[in-house]
Design an enzyme around this catalytic site. Structure first.
Site, PDB file in Angstrom:
ATOM      1  N   ASP A  32       0.867  -1.180   0.000  1.00  0.00           N
ATOM      2  CA  ASP A  32       0.000   0.000   0.000  1.00  0.00           C
ATOM      3  C   ASP A  32       0.905   1.232   0.000  1.00  0.00           C
ATOM      4  OD1 ASP A  32      -2.228   1.532   0.068  1.00  0.00           O
ATOM      5  OD2 ASP A  32      -2.666   1.215   2.193  1.00  0.00           O
ATOM      6  N   ASP A 127      -3.091   2.440  -5.952  1.00  0.00           N
ATOM      7  CA  ASP A 127      -1.916   2.482  -5.073  1.00  0.00           C
ATOM      8  C   ASP A 127      -1.805   1.272  -4.164  1.00  0.00           C
ATOM      9  OD1 ASP A 127      -4.087   2.996  -3.513  1.00  0.00           O
ATOM     10  OD2 ASP A 127      -3.195   4.644  -2.397  1.00  0.00           O
ATOM     11  N   GLU A 128      -2.348   0.164  -4.581  1.00  0.00           N
ATOM     12  CA  GLU A 128      -2.443  -0.973  -3.676  1.00  0.00           C
ATOM     13  C   GLU A 128      -2.495  -2.274  -4.486  1.00  0.00           C
ATOM     14  OE1 GLU A 128      -5.869  -2.258  -0.607  1.00  0.00           O
ATOM     15  OE2 GLU A 128      -6.072  -0.253  -1.409  1.00  0.00           O
TER      16      GLU A 128
END
Lengths: 409, 369
Positions: A32, A127-128
């Site tokens: 993350d 973003d993960e």
């Protein structure tokens, strides 16, 4: 096919090349990014470093905070908070609109780094992502080593900080990555998982939103540990089918596989107007720019779509979606635009429009590029040529370098 | 209202008239109107495109009318055990009581007073044609109707009548079908109207393999079909239909005559492997009295067959969308199919060798880019 001993992949040597159902304990990494959008802004604009950066828009605009830097979080600013509220809490904050294209580029670079360590990569959002490294450990070392390598590469190659979790399943890995933000690396072992997560609040369980949490708290269940000590049958009675899953997650059990992202089902773009507009020409102009973006994405992904869907949200938030099927699959801006405009003209009722969106579905790979000839339409060569030239210009000079005259920015 | 009707008649009528009550139409359906009068029950439904009304014989003791929501009646009657169904509406009430065998069902309805009246047909021209003839005409043309909302006129079928001849045309640009039939209608005025595709499909469903006459009346904005006891009134599509004859080529380079069944079977074998990409494509290669049919895909495999055929003219190597060519070949209902080719990228015309003059279809090939 002939298989030589020499060419056999390394990971087969230890004979653990079994089906996932029977296989040895899995090891999953969850990555993350830390305050992703804000961190990218601080990376690209050094003057923003160490300052409270709030990505989402200007403070007087409507809209919400999409990300804020850790400096801004100290003032109580949070994601999904309205921009006005963020301004109230942190008037000295630096408000920026955000640059989606830039974030996507970095996101792709991030996925490239992760993909080097396992083919089982599942992006969750920009973003993960999850990475299943069960089989990769023979090649790259134990999972914590891989995680540390990825974290270091993200720092050195992208200049960004991220947090990682290493655990036997997706649920625990995600929990772990969130425990020591920013820049954390948390390992949850199978044997100690139950105890490790017991003190955490119930909201940390996947699928427990404010409503379920409230319901659970009213029954005296405050922590994950409280749920672990519950009778699963009772939980199932209170919460329905959900209850059973909840119990299993609370005990740290989760057998969902890390799945490579599903095939794209639809491609779409939408736009929220700064000021609601009832002016048809203005809406049409936006529609063309959206159709062009959809066309560009389709061509990039080598896909063509057959069903065009229009999404129309009026000022009072009533939202309509209307769709129509085209005669043939297409990836051309004007085919998409023509259909979208027809839908718009058929359904627009004159009220001011807040948001408009276009998407293409029933997608199909290009495959062998056979074109069904039609009696009425000239072969689409000219339009295809135009698209090719515009794409080439955008590749070279950026997405905003060229557009249609009708599109008013 | 009090009446008794045969259960099967009622199932048919509720089903036929209920066809407009689908959720697919954009208008809000008003429901199904049930009217009892003069020894018959009449079921009617209307949406913004068409109205269907179906009359069945009934023993009417007391006339009356009621509007029922959606498909309730059809669902109810289908489940009744007896041969007959008694229908009753008590004076001043809007509940229809159905009785059959030992069962009784009350359906809540609405007063029929607000129900739209059927559009009046200012009958400009009237013709009639046997059911089986019209059925054959529609079977040979309706497959070519377009579903492309971008050219609404092509989603309809052109019905044109000039003294003694009725002609139906459908076209979507990839294929065209035109069928003519002799129709004896003394004094009928010529007409040229475009009937919505949905109406065409409804008519096709109603037609049987018999010689009962279908009555067709054309108005300024509407067309009316009477098929036995069912009447469909449909809006006509506005706009000019294209002149398809303009696209009918006059010179050909290659001719192929083949049994439709043999070619369809070969196409279906090709379809087993041709699953790559957007269009399932088949390649036909004609040379020296032999036809090669082949298809392939990187993922699934390949198909090849070669047989001697009756052909004339030059060598021809051409690609088609399997589905589109298949529809053209299947539309031939008698005799062999003669395919006439104009070139690798030009239209191909299909006709029956038995009736070469009353029917032709056109199919456009596929091009590799």
């Amino acid at each position: 096919m002939r298989r030589d001993k020499i060419s056999r992949p390394l990971c087969c040597e230890k004979q653990n090349f079994t089906s996932p159902l029977l296989s040895a304990p899995r090891v999953i990494i969850h990555l993350d990014m830390d305050a992703f959008f804000a961190a990218v802004e601080q990376l690209d604009f050094p003057e923003l470093r160490g300052k409270p950066v709030i990505v989402g828009g200007a403070p007087n605009e409507r809209g919400v905070v999409s990300t804020c830097s850790y400096e801004a979080r100290k003032f109580g600013v949070r994601s999904a908070m309205s921009l006005t509220e963020a301004y109230r809490r942190c008037p000295q904050g630096i408000f920026v609109r955000g640059r989606g294209a830039r974030y996507r580029t970095i996101s792709e670079q991030l996925l490239d780094i992760m993909a080097a360590y396992s083919p089982l990569l599942e992006p969750v959002s920009i973003d993960e992502a999850f990475l299943d490294v069960t089989q990769s450990q023979n090649l790259f070392g134990e999972a914590p080593v891989i995680a540390r390598t990825i974290q270091a590469r993200v720092k050195s190659e992208l200049g960004l900080s991220c947090s990682l979790g290493v655990a036997p399943n997706k649920f625990l890995a995600k929990l772990a990555s969130d425990l020591k933000k920013p820049g954390g690396l948390v390992i949850i072992e199978r044997d100690t998982a139950r105890a490790t997560i017991a003190p955490l609040p119930i909201e940390r369980i996947w699928g427990v939103g404010p409503k379920t949490a409230e319901q659970l708290r009213r029954q005296g269940l405050m922590t994950i540990g409280d749920i672990q000590n519950c009778d699963p049958a009772l939980l199932a009675r209170r919460l329905g089918v959900h209850g059973h899953d909840l119990y299993r997650l609370a005990c740290g059990e989760d057998d969902r596989p890390v799945a490579n992202r599903e095939d794209t089902k639809s491609v779409g773009h939408e736009h929220t107007f700064d000021i609601d507009t009832a002016e048809l020409e203005a809406v049409k102009s936006t529609l063309l720019s959206l159709a062009a973006k959809v066309g560009r994405r389709l061509r990039k992904k080598k896909l063509r779509g057959k069903v065009v869907q229009l999404k129309l949200r009026y000022l009072d938030f009533t939202t309509y979606t209307r769709q129509c099927a085209l005669n043939a699959h297409t990836d051309l801006d004007h085919d998409i635009y023509r259909a979208a405009v027809k839908l718009l003209c058929d359904h627009f009722d004159g009220r001011p429009v807040r948001l408009i969106g276009v998407s293409m579905s029933q997608l199909c790979g290009l495959g062998e590029a056979a074109a069904q000839l039609s009696l009425f339409d000239a072969p689409p060569e000219k339009a295809q040529k135009l698209a090719r030239v515009m794409d080439a210009i955008k590749e070279k000079h950026g997405e905003k370098s060229i557009t249609y005259a009708k599109v008013k920015e | 209202m009090r009446a008794t009707a045969n259960r099967d008649d009622l199932i048919f009528a509720a089903g036929a008239a209920g066809r407009t009550l689908t959720s697919k139409t954009s208008s809000t359906p008003q429901g199904l109107r049930l009217t009892a009068e003069d020894g018959s029950l009449c079921l009617t439904s209307i949406d913004n495109e068409m109205a269907i009304t179906c009359r069945i014989p009934a023993q009417v003791i007391e006339p009356g009318a009621l509007v029922l929501p959606s498909k309730l009646l059809a669902e109810a009657v289908r489940r009744f055990p007896g041969l007959d169904v008694d229908l009753e509406i008590l004076e001043g009430r809007y509940t229809l009581t159905l009785r059959s065998g030992f069962s009784e069902l009350d359906l809540l309805g609405m007063p029929a007073t607000n129900f739209s009246e059927l559009p009046e047909i200012d009958s400009l021209s009237t013709i009639s044609i046997p059911e089986q003839a019209l059925r054959s005409m529609l079977r040979q043309t309706s497959f070519a109707l377009s579903s492309d909302d971008m050219r609404p006129i092509l989603t309809g079928m052109l019905w044109s009548y000039s003294p003694g001849k009725l002609r139906l045309v459908a076209a979507d640009g990839f294929k065209v079908a035109s069928r003519t039939e002799n129709v004896d209608a003394a004094g009928a005025q010529p007409f040229r109207v475009v009937v919505p595709g949905r109406t065409v499909h409804e008519i096709e469903r109603l037609l049987g393999d018999n010689d009962n006459m279908v009555e067709i009346a054309i108005g300024r904005n509407h067309i009316l079909f009477q098929v036995q006891d069912t009447v469909i009134i449909s809006r006509l599509l506005e706009g000019n239909y294209i002149d398809v004859d303009r696209f009918l080529p006059t010179t050909f380079v290659t001719y192929l005559t083949v049994k439709p069944k043999a070619l369809i079977d070969a196409l279906e074998r090709s379809a087993v492997v041709a699953k790559d990409g957007l269009i399932a494509t088949v390649r036909l290669h004609l040379r020296d009295g032999r036809l090669v049919v082949r298809a392939q895909s990187a993922e699934y495999g390949k198909h090849f067959e070669e047989w001697p055929v009756e052909m004339r003219g030059e060598e021809m190597d051409i690609l088609f969308n399997i589905r589109v060519l298949g529809e053209i070949v299947k539309s031939i209902d008698e005799g062999d199919i003669e395919l006439s080719f104009t070139g690798q990228h030009g239209p191909c015309i299909g006709r029956s060798t038995t009736h070469p003059d009353n029917y032709w279809s056109l199919v456009m090939p596929v091009r590799l880019s």
